[in-house]
Design an enzyme around this catalytic site. Structure first.
Site, PDB file in Angstrom:
ATOM      1  N   GLN A 165      46.637  76.405  78.052  1.00  0.00           N
ATOM      2  CA  GLN A 165      47.983  76.920  77.799  1.00  0.00           C
ATOM      3  C   GLN A 165      48.211  78.137  78.700  1.00  0.00           C
ATOM      4  OE1 GLN A 165      49.329  79.211  74.311  1.00  0.00           O
ATOM      5  NE2 GLN A 165      50.959  77.704  74.043  1.00  0.00           N
ATOM      6  N   TYR A 167      57.059  85.267  73.721  1.00  0.00           N
ATOM      7  CA  TYR A 167      56.487  85.751  74.985  1.00  0.00           C
ATOM      8  C   TYR A 167      57.499  85.532  76.122  1.00  0.00           C
ATOM      9  CZ  TYR A 167      52.527  86.134  71.956  1.00  0.00           C
ATOM     10  OH  TYR A 167      51.728  86.476  70.903  1.00  0.00           O
ATOM     11  N   ARG A 186      55.524  73.973  75.448  1.00  0.00           N
ATOM     12  CA  ARG A 186      55.655  74.363  74.042  1.00  0.00           C
ATOM     13  C   ARG A 186      56.870  75.273  73.857  1.00  0.00           C
ATOM     14  NH1 ARG A 186      51.701  77.004  69.317  1.00  0.00           N
ATOM     15  NH2 ARG A 186      51.970  75.140  68.071  1.00  0.00           N
ATOM     16  N   GLY A 222      46.248  74.000  63.898  1.00  0.00           N
ATOM     17  CA  GLY A 222      45.667  75.280  64.276  1.00  0.00           C
ATOM     18  C   GLY A 222      44.498  75.688  63.394  1.00  0.00           C
ATOM     19  N   ARG A 223      44.820  76.348  62.272  1.00  0.00           N
ATOM     20  CA  ARG A 223      43.768  77.015  61.498  1.00  0.00           C
ATOM     21  C   ARG A 223      42.720  76.060  60.941  1.00  0.00           C
ATOM     22  NH1 ARG A 223      48.440  80.418  58.675  1.00  0.00           N
ATOM     23  NH2 ARG A 223      49.438  78.436  59.223  1.00  0.00           N
TER      24      ARG A 223
HETATM   25  C1  LIG Z   1      44.643  83.022  65.324  1.00  0.00           C
HETATM   26  C2  LIG Z   1      45.869  82.346  65.889  1.00  0.00           C
HETATM   27  C3  LIG Z   1      46.096  82.409  67.244  1.00  0.00           C
HETATM   28  C4  LIG Z   1      47.204  81.755  67.816  1.00  0.00           C
HETATM   29  N1  LIG Z   1      47.374  81.778  69.180  1.00  0.00           N
HETATM   30  C5  LIG Z   1      48.379  81.050  69.745  1.00  0.00           C
HETATM   31  C6  LIG Z   1      48.501  80.961  71.170  1.00  0.00           C
HETATM   32  O1  LIG Z   1      47.698  81.506  71.954  1.00  0.00           O
HETATM   33  N2  LIG Z   1      49.524  80.216  71.665  1.00  0.00           N
HETATM   34  C7  LIG Z   1      50.433  79.577  70.838  1.00  0.00           C
HETATM   35  O2  LIG Z   1      51.348  78.913  71.347  1.00  0.00           O
HETATM   36  N3  LIG Z   1      50.321  79.634  69.493  1.00  0.00           N
HETATM   37  C8  LIG Z   1      49.318  80.337  68.933  1.00  0.00           C
HETATM   38  N4  LIG Z   1      49.164  80.333  67.558  1.00  0.00           N
HETATM   39  C9  LIG Z   1      50.001  79.447  66.726  1.00  0.00           C
HETATM   40  C10 LIG Z   1      49.256  78.128  66.440  1.00  0.00           C
HETATM   41  O3  LIG Z   1      49.182  77.348  67.624  1.00  0.00           O
HETATM   42  C11 LIG Z   1      49.932  77.293  65.321  1.00  0.00           C
HETATM   43  O4  LIG Z   1      51.262  77.041  65.684  1.00  0.00           O
HETATM   44  C12 LIG Z   1      49.864  78.009  63.965  1.00  0.00           C
HETATM   45  O5  LIG Z   1      48.544  78.400  63.683  1.00  0.00           O
HETATM   46  C13 LIG Z   1      50.406  77.146  62.821  1.00  0.00           C
HETATM   47  O6  LIG Z   1      49.667  75.943  62.706  1.00  0.00           O
HETATM   48  P1  LIG Z   1      48.543  75.717  61.533  1.00  0.00           P
HETATM   49  O7  LIG Z   1      49.264  75.850  60.223  1.00  0.00           O
HETATM   50  O8  LIG Z   1      48.026  74.337  61.785  1.00  0.00           O
HETATM   51  O9  LIG Z   1      47.508  76.791  61.713  1.00  0.00           O
HETATM   52  C14 LIG Z   1      48.098  81.035  66.985  1.00  0.00           C
HETATM   53  C15 LIG Z   1      47.865  80.998  65.598  1.00  0.00           C
HETATM   54  C16 LIG Z   1      46.769  81.636  65.045  1.00  0.00           C
HETATM   55  C17 LIG Z   1      46.509  81.524  63.561  1.00  0.00           C
END
Ligand SMILES: Cc1cc2nc3c(=O)[nH]c(=O)nc-3n(C[C@H](O)[C@H](O)[C@H](O)COP(=O)(O)O)c2cc1C
Length: 358
Positions: A97, A177, A224, A314-315
């Protein structure tokens, strides 16, 4: 459609429809070089259909976090080559990314460099820097010529990603961003061709994605976006304006034939996301955002109802290196340790156990 069935996104052939969402973890030190721990972290998660790496900076002033990786220097490219090789050795796919932090940074994070944005409007809040928390600075409003340099830097980063053996890139146009700052009317009050009307606010993102597609081939490029996310002062309160802005963007990108469009929105099945999906003409990767952790049931439902082609998770992938195997077999999941998301070292990063050792 089945979450565990293969799918092809442009030139990317995925073994299943679970993608690892991009996740910033700040473990690449002051050099921004992905090292042994980062290689291990991604290799452990190669069982997802596609890994989207954490946001990675395409030039030094765009670094937004301490310990964030870059894709600028030869050493950084070599680090990414190790990640690519390790993921491929386990049969996985990985795109980087590419993220320009815009005004979401501070000189104590980006090595004393400028903080840049579409307009000289600071975020109302505190930046986490190497010297503690400080108010976000008033950014330098990029000149028209400097905006074009940003386009060049994204294209260069994409070339370097391919040089590193990665499968492609995802352009980060979400979450407040730089690219999102251009799209959102609250952060972009420019009066040149990159500001004002919805078409003008969409111009930079369209130019970046087009330049990246020209550089490495559209079939290896994803984008994205997070319309209406309302984060980091990039506010989009007017649905009609959102549709005009993102609609204009996707109309311009449609002829390219990107690998995928990734949308973070609280309602992936709703009108806005499905309309943007139609306008894009490419596969949709969906994620319902931060409010609740993506569950197996949510992911299954999105794919079964054909509301998405791929789900970004994500998480749950942070906490379960073998998430696809667990979800396929309905096995229990590890507990998520969110206080370690941005910590240093292996704890909370590479120490989540798999169901089966090795
Ligand atoms: C620790 C953390 C770091 C993240 N870093 C990014 C990132 O670098 N780029 C991005 O587009 N989204 C980032 N996100 C958003 C995640 O890609 C995702 O959209 C978000 O965690 C919700 O999805 P989930 O419920 O499956 O965790 C981040 C989220 C978390 C929790």
């Amino acid at each position: 459609m089945d979450l565990f069935s293969p799918v092809t996104l442009g030139e990317l052939e995925l073994a299943n429809r679970v993608a690892m969402a991009p996740l910033t973890r700040m473990r690449s030190g002051s050099s921004g070089v992905p090292g042994d721990l980062v290689v291990e972290h991604y290799a452990q998660r190669a069982g997802v259909g596609l890994i989207v790496t954490e946001g990675t900076y395409p030039n030094h002033e765009s670094q937004a976090f301490v310990g964030q990786p870059g894709i600028v220097t030869d050493e950084q490219v070599a680090g990414w080559r190790r990640v690519a090789d390790a993921v491929h050795a386990r049969g996985g796919r990985v795109v980087v990314q590419v993220m320009h932090g815009g005004r979401v940074t501070h000189p104590d994070t980006n090595g004393g460099r400028r903080v840049v944005a579409p307009s000289a409007i600071a975020i109302d809040g505190q930046a986490r820097t190497s010297t503690g928390k400080h108010p976000y600075p008033v950014p330098h409003a990029l000149t028209t010529g400097e905006v074009r340099d940003v386009v060049r830097d994204f294209a260069r980063a994409a070339e370097r990603a391919v040089e590193a053996g990665l499968d492609g890139v995802e352009i980060h146009g979400a979450n407040g961003y730089l690219l999102h700052e251009f799209l959102a009317p609250s952060s972009n009050v420019r009066d040149d061709e990159y500001g004002g009307s919805p078409e003008n606010r969409a111009r930079l993102v369209a130019e970046v994605v087009t330049a990246v597609a020209d550089a490495i081939g559209a079939g290896r490029v994803g984008l994205r976006i997070s319309p209406e996310h309302g984060i980091q002062d990039a506010l989009e309160p007017d649905r009609a304006d959102v549709l005009a802005t993102y609609g204009s963007l996707l109309d311009r990108l449609r002829p390219l034939g990107l690998a995928y469009l990734s949308v973070l929105h609280r309602d992936p099945a709703g009108d806005l996301v499905q309309e943007l999906r139609r306008r894009s003409g490419v596969p949709l990767m969906a994620n319902s955002g931060f409010a609740s952790v993506t569950t197996r049931e949510e992911a299954l439902a999105l794919i079964e109802a054909a509301h998405a082609d791929v789900v970004a998770v994500g998480r749950a992938v942070i906490a379960n290196p073998d998430l696809v195997e667990r979800w396929a077999g309905e096995h229990p999941e590890n507990e998520i340790r969110s206080h370690l998301f941005y910590a240093a070292g292996a704890e909370g990063y590479t120490d989540y156990p798999a169901l089966r050792a090795g």
